[in-house]
Design a protein around this motif. Structure first.
Motif, PDB file in Angstrom:
ATOM      1  N   ASN A   1      61.818  68.188 -23.705  1.00  0.00           N
ATOM      2  CA  ASN A   1      60.375  68.394 -23.562  1.00  0.00           C
ATOM      3  C   ASN A   1      59.939  69.794 -23.971  1.00  0.00           C
ATOM      4  O   ASN A   1      58.765  70.147 -23.843  1.00  0.00           O
TER       5      ASN A   1
ATOM      6  N   CYS B   1      70.799  68.685 -21.529  1.00  0.00           N
ATOM      7  CA  CYS B   1      70.269  67.377 -21.147  1.00  0.00           C
ATOM      8  C   CYS B   1      71.401  66.353 -21.178  1.00  0.00           C
ATOM      9  O   CYS B   1      72.252  66.384 -22.078  1.00  0.00           O
TER      10      CYS B   1
ATOM     11  N   CYS C   1      62.140  62.180 -19.892  1.00  0.00           N
ATOM     12  CA  CYS C   1      60.904  62.895 -20.209  1.00  0.00           C
ATOM     13  C   CYS C   1      60.118  62.185 -21.306  1.00  0.00           C
ATOM     14  O   CYS C   1      58.885  62.153 -21.285  1.00  0.00           O
TER      15      CYS C   1
ATOM     16  N   CYS D   1      56.114  60.809 -20.683  1.00  0.00           N
ATOM     17  CA  CYS D   1      54.998  61.489 -21.345  1.00  0.00           C
ATOM     18  C   CYS D   1      53.878  60.507 -21.684  1.00  0.00           C
ATOM     19  O   CYS D   1      54.085  59.575 -22.475  1.00  0.00           O
TER      20      CYS D   1
ATOM     21  N   CYS E   1      51.071  67.189 -27.310  1.00  0.00           N
ATOM     22  CA  CYS E   1      51.196  67.409 -25.865  1.00  0.00           C
ATOM     23  C   CYS E   1      49.811  67.597 -25.252  1.00  0.00           C
ATOM     24  O   CYS E   1      48.945  68.253 -25.828  1.00  0.00           O
TER      25      CYS E   1
ATOM     26  N   GLU F   1      52.578  67.577 -15.612  1.00  0.00           N
ATOM     27  CA  GLU F   1      53.958  67.908 -15.269  1.00  0.00           C
ATOM     28  C   GLU F   1      54.827  66.655 -15.185  1.00  0.00           C
ATOM     29  O   GLU F   1      55.892  66.672 -14.573  1.00  0.00           O
TER      30      GLU F   1
ATOM     31  N   CYS G   1      56.665  65.080 -17.332  1.00  0.00           N
ATOM     32  CA  CYS G   1      58.004  65.163 -17.917  1.00  0.00           C
ATOM     33  C   CYS G   1      58.951  65.943 -17.004  1.00  0.00           C
ATOM     34  O   CYS G   1      60.138  65.621 -16.894  1.00  0.00           O
ATOM     35  N   GLN G   2      58.424  66.958 -16.325  1.00  0.00           N
ATOM     36  CA  GLN G   2      59.262  67.721 -15.402  1.00  0.00           C
ATOM     37  C   GLN G   2      59.572  66.919 -14.146  1.00  0.00           C
ATOM     38  O   GLN G   2      60.677  67.007 -13.593  1.00  0.00           O
TER      39      GLN G   2
ATOM     40  N   CYS H   1      62.422  64.612 -14.957  1.00  0.00           N
ATOM     41  CA  CYS H   1      63.680  65.218 -15.417  1.00  0.00           C
ATOM     42  C   CYS H   1      64.738  65.172 -14.316  1.00  0.00           C
ATOM     43  O   CYS H   1      64.534  65.684 -13.211  1.00  0.00           O
TER      44      CYS H   1
END
Length: 303
Positions: free
Chosen positions: A123, A157, A164, A168, A183, A208, A210-211, A214
């Motif tokens: 990401n 990763c 992620c 998204c 993005c 946030e 994607c975070q 994760c």
């Protein structure tokens, strides 16, 4: 203590989890990318030229406990404001100790990666050791202090992990990495966003997801907004134009011209609530961004 020990101890006392003494490397690759994307205009991509007396750039890492993914309030922006004031206080303390320093406007993520600190996930977001990607970064230019980087181990990763990418909402992350101009955050530096951003915006001031997805962030402790923060960011309060308390909590530089109110209108409209308040905002607001999104919200969700 050496100067390095003194600085790291002082940084820890202000809540910073890490302090790295980075070489002021020239970041031509990142400058070219930033110019291509039209971002980073206020940043110095040649730290040595911008801060000629600096022996190194101190990278300060301010951690935070993320909120649950369904929260509309971002823990990052609340922590970022606290970290900013912690950085200013640390700078004053270091100067009082005879250590010359100044706030540095450099691309912190790019400089960290160039110095071998952390890795960029699919990401595009920096991860550092056990902190995952849940931190805010700050930089000070230090005089009389040479670079010294003790790099924590940061796992790449996991093979085949696409968490992620799947999270998204903009489809901005692909196997070859982040496509910056797709993005959501790319469209959000000004008060007015494209309507397709308002349609999927998950939190105030950014995204946030994607975070949150994760796996490298999965073991981090979770936080919850304080009663003060919830009150400041309540939808009726923001829709009515009362954003002063919220802007104090997250910073005023990027929240002007009705930005938080426009976001609140979009959240409320998508939930099908506060129609009367949105219509009142459409008539009474002094901000074009709020009037624009309120008109869109009424037409899209309440017609």
């Amino acid at each position: 203590y050496s100067m390095y020990d003194t600085i790291k101890k002082a940084a820890a006392a202000f809540g910073f989890a890490e302090a790295f003494f980075l070489a002021p490397l020239k970041l031509d690759f990142w400058r070219i990318q930033a110019e291509k994307w039209g971002v980073g205009a206020s940043l110095h991509f040649d730290p040595a030229m911008a801060y000629p007396h600096a022996g190194c750039i101190l990278l300060l890492v301010y951690p935070y406990a993320p909120f649950a993914a369904e929260e509309r309030l971002s823990a990052y922006y609340l922590a970022s404001q606290r970290g900013y004031f912690a950085t200013k206080s640390l700078s004053k303390q270091l100067q009082a100790l005879g250590i010359s320093c100044e706030m540095a406007s450099v691309p912190a993520r790019a400089l960290a990666l160039a110095n071998g600190v952390g890795i960029a996930g699919k990401n595009g977001i920096l991860r550092i050791g056990a902190l995952g990607s849940r931190f805010a970064l700050y930089t000070l230019a230090l005089t009389g202090c040479a670079p010294r980087v003790a790099v924590p181990a940061t796992a790449p990763c996991p093979p085949g992990c696409n968490a992620c990418m799947q999270a998204c909402p903009m489809g901005a992350i692909e196997k070859d990495g982040l496509h910056v101009t797709r993005c959501m955050r790319y469209f959000m530096d000004k008060a007015e966003y494209p309507f397709f951003v308002y349609e999927v915006l998950p939190t105030h001031m950014g995204c946030e997801l994607c975070q949150a997805a994760c796996p490298k962030n999965a073991l981090l402790a979770r936080g919850t907004p304080t009663a003060e923060a919830r009150a400041a960011f309540s939808l009726p309060r923001l829709i009515a134009g009362d954003s002063a308390a919220a802007r104090t909590l997250v910073g005023r530089n990027f929240t002007g011209n009705g930005k938080l109110t426009a976001e609140a209108v979009s959240f409320a409209a998508r939930a099908g609530v506060y129609e009367a308040e949105i219509r009142a905002a459409m008539e009474n607001t002094p901000f074009p961004a709020v009037r624009r999104v309120a008109e869109w919200a009424v037409s899209r969700y309440f017609s």
